[in-house]
Enzyme design. Structure first.
Site, PDB file in Angstrom:
ATOM      1  N   GLY A  17       0.816  -1.209   0.000  1.00 45.03           N
ATOM      2  CA  GLY A  17       0.000   0.000   0.000  1.00 45.03           C
ATOM      3  C   GLY A  17       0.847   1.255   0.000  1.00 45.03           C
ATOM      4  O   GLY A  17       0.490   2.256   0.622  1.00 45.03           O
ATOM      5  N   THR A  24      -4.155  -1.396   8.301  1.00 41.92           N
ATOM      6  CA  THR A  24      -5.374  -1.367   7.496  1.00 41.92           C
ATOM      7  C   THR A  24      -6.564  -1.812   8.339  1.00 41.92           C
ATOM      8  O   THR A  24      -6.489  -2.825   9.030  1.00 41.92           O
ATOM      9  CB  THR A  24      -5.243  -2.312   6.290  1.00 41.92           C
ATOM     10  OG1 THR A  24      -3.986  -2.098   5.645  1.00 41.92           O
ATOM     11  CG2 THR A  24      -6.376  -2.080   5.298  1.00 41.92           C
ATOM     12  N   HIS A  60     -12.871  11.785  10.795  1.00 47.55           N
ATOM     13  CA  HIS A  60     -11.756  11.519   9.895  1.00 47.55           C
ATOM     14  C   HIS A  60     -11.904  12.306   8.594  1.00 47.55           C
ATOM     15  O   HIS A  60     -12.958  12.851   8.289  1.00 47.55           O
ATOM     16  CB  HIS A  60     -11.663  10.024   9.573  1.00 47.55           C
ATOM     17  CG  HIS A  60     -11.044   9.207  10.655  1.00 47.55           C
ATOM     18  ND1 HIS A  60     -11.729   8.846  11.805  1.00 47.55           N
ATOM     19  CD2 HIS A  60      -9.792   8.685  10.785  1.00 47.55           C
ATOM     20  CE1 HIS A  60     -10.927   8.132  12.584  1.00 47.55           C
ATOM     21  NE2 HIS A  60      -9.752   8.017  11.982  1.00 47.55           N
ATOM     22  N   HIS A  61     -10.822  12.295   7.812  1.00 43.17           N
ATOM     23  CA  HIS A  61     -10.804  12.909   6.480  1.00 43.17           C
ATOM     24  C   HIS A  61     -11.848  12.245   5.589  1.00 43.17           C
ATOM     25  O   HIS A  61     -12.264  11.101   5.819  1.00 43.17           O
ATOM     26  CB  HIS A  61      -9.411  12.761   5.870  1.00 43.17           C
ATOM     27  CG  HIS A  61      -8.942  11.332   5.814  1.00 43.17           C
ATOM     28  ND1 HIS A  61      -9.191  10.510   4.733  1.00 43.17           N
ATOM     29  CD2 HIS A  61      -8.259  10.576   6.717  1.00 43.17           C
ATOM     30  CE1 HIS A  61      -8.675   9.308   4.966  1.00 43.17           C
ATOM     31  NE2 HIS A  61      -8.105   9.315   6.164  1.00 43.17           N
ATOM     32  N   GLY A  68      -0.556   5.015  -0.817  1.00 42.65           N
ATOM     33  CA  GLY A  68      -1.508   5.707   0.039  1.00 42.65           C
ATOM     34  C   GLY A  68      -0.811   6.665   0.983  1.00 42.65           C
ATOM     35  O   GLY A  68       0.424   6.691   1.085  1.00 42.65           O
ATOM     36  N   SER A  69      -1.592   7.459   1.692  1.00 40.33           N
ATOM     37  CA  SER A  69      -1.017   8.462   2.596  1.00 40.33           C
ATOM     38  C   SER A  69      -0.166   7.829   3.680  1.00 40.33           C
ATOM     39  O   SER A  69       0.956   8.276   3.951  1.00 40.33           O
ATOM     40  CB  SER A  69      -2.138   9.292   3.228  1.00 40.33           C
ATOM     41  OG  SER A  69      -2.870   9.989   2.240  1.00 40.33           O
ATOM     42  N   MET A  70      -0.684   6.784   4.334  1.00 36.96           N
ATOM     43  CA  MET A  70       0.081   6.123   5.386  1.00 36.96           C
ATOM     44  C   MET A  70       1.246   5.335   4.807  1.00 36.96           C
ATOM     45  O   MET A  70       2.341   5.311   5.380  1.00 36.96           O
ATOM     46  CB  MET A  70      -0.835   5.203   6.197  1.00 36.96           C
ATOM     47  CG  MET A  70      -1.717   5.934   7.195  1.00 36.96           C
ATOM     48  SD  MET A  70      -0.751   6.788   8.476  1.00 36.96           S
ATOM     49  CE  MET A  70      -0.049   5.392   9.353  1.00 36.96           C
ATOM     50  N   PHE A  85      -1.908   3.683  15.432  1.00 39.68           N
ATOM     51  CA  PHE A  85      -0.515   3.646  15.857  1.00 39.68           C
ATOM     52  C   PHE A  85      -0.108   4.887  16.642  1.00 39.68           C
ATOM     53  O   PHE A  85       1.042   5.022  17.032  1.00 39.68           O
ATOM     54  CB  PHE A  85       0.407   3.483  14.643  1.00 39.68           C
ATOM     55  CG  PHE A  85       0.435   2.086  14.100  1.00 39.68           C
ATOM     56  CD1 PHE A  85       1.269   1.127  14.650  1.00 39.68           C
ATOM     57  CD2 PHE A  85      -0.375   1.720  13.042  1.00 39.68           C
ATOM     58  CE1 PHE A  85       1.299  -0.169  14.164  1.00 39.68           C
ATOM     59  CE2 PHE A  85      -0.361   0.426  12.538  1.00 39.68           C
ATOM     60  CZ  PHE A  85       0.484  -0.516  13.101  1.00 39.68           C
ATOM     61  N   LYS A 106     -11.555   8.545   3.744  1.00 41.02           N
ATOM     62  CA  LYS A 106     -11.559   7.271   4.468  1.00 41.02           C
ATOM     63  C   LYS A 106     -12.697   6.394   3.958  1.00 41.02           C
ATOM     64  O   LYS A 106     -13.832   6.856   3.801  1.00 41.02           O
ATOM     65  CB  LYS A 106     -11.695   7.516   5.970  1.00 41.02           C
ATOM     66  CG  LYS A 106     -11.578   6.256   6.820  1.00 41.02           C
ATOM     67  CD  LYS A 106     -11.486   6.597   8.298  1.00 41.02           C
ATOM     68  CE  LYS A 106     -11.423   5.343   9.161  1.00 41.02           C
ATOM     69  NZ  LYS A 106     -10.267   4.485   8.828  1.00 41.02           N
TER      70      LYS A 106
END
EC number: 1.17.1.8
Length: 262
Positions: free
Chosen positions: A8, A97, A152-153, A11-13, A125, A156
């Site tokens: 992943g 995830t 959340h944003h 993605g942002s993370m 986390f 999501k």
């Protein structure tokens, strides 16, 4: 040196995780996984131009004997198969995830135990989020009437958040299920009272400008308590991810919650 694969990575993370791994002297970025990309190396992506690690688009391409830890920041529809593959090939997992079902987690725990492999599924986390969950569990012993609001944003995909669900599960461990509010209450608009988890209502907000935030509201006769946690930048999650990668090799079971490593 811990050899790390990141699933992943676009993605942002995943983006933050790639940089964290690359800049940590204890880790080596051994590769990334994404089945729907065309790149062959991460340096073909502009923000990773100074890095060198292969891109794998199929499980069969992954040199499983050379990977110590699989970090997963993918999507709910992919995470189960990813983690199952890693554990079956004796690769420790660090999973951020959300979207895994309870029965899937049970099965993954069985695979980890059978192979003696450590793993962590963390709804959050962020250290502050872990503390919020622990504080909420403690408060619920004395103030069992509670509702949860998670914000959340607007990109999501799942609701409610994994953090909110885990908060509710921890509270449920110390709180007997009971009816909150007026037993005769009705909703003039469907969903007005939010989702219901063992008598607790969970409300999900999705707005631009937000990252990850949660409030746990407790009410009692003549008093109220609000516990709130805010993550303003995904960089705040990297301390927990790094801790998990460093420690997970010392375990031989799949655990849920960063608090298990603290």
């Amino acid at each position: 040196m811990i050899n790390v694969l990141v699933a992943g990575f676009k993605g942002s993370m995943g983006n933050k995780t790639i940089h964290m791994v690359a800049n940590n002297d204890k880790f080596k970025l051994a590769g990334v996984y994404n089945p729907v990309v065309t790149e062959k190396n991460v340096n073909e992506v502009a923000e990773f131009s100074d890095l060198d690690a292969p891109v794998y688009t199929d499980y069969e391409q992954i040199p499983v004997n050379d990977i110590d830890v699989w970090i997963d920041f993918t999507i709910p529809s992919a995470v189960y198969q990813n983690v199952k593959f890693a554990l079956e090939n004796k690769i420790s997992v660090v999973v951020g995830t959300t979207g895994l079902k309870d029965e899937q987690i049970v099965e993954l725990k069985e695979i980890a135990a059978k192979n003696g492999i450590g793993g962590l599924i963390a709804p959050n986390f962020g250290i502050s989020a872990v503390l919020l969950m622990q504080f909420a569990k403690q408060a619920a012993k004395y103030m069992p009437d509670v509702e949860i609001i998670e914000m959340h944003h607007d990109n999501k995909l799942d609701a409610p958040s994994g953090t909110a669900i885990n908060t509710a599960k921890l509270i449920a461990e110390v709180r007997e299920e009971h009816q909150q509010g007026n037993p005769e209450e009705t909703e003039s608009l469907d969903g007005a009272r939010g989702a219901n988890y063992e008598g607790m209502h969970i409300h999900s907000v999705r707005l631009p400008g937000y990252v990850a935030h949660e409030q746990v509201l407790f009410g009692s006769k003549g008093e109220a308590l609000t516990i709130r946690q805010d993550s303003f930048d995904r960089e705040s999650f990297m301390t927990g991810v790094a801790l998990a990668v460093e420690k997970i090799g010392d375990y031989n079971e799949l655990m849920v919650g960063l608090e298990n490593l603290l």
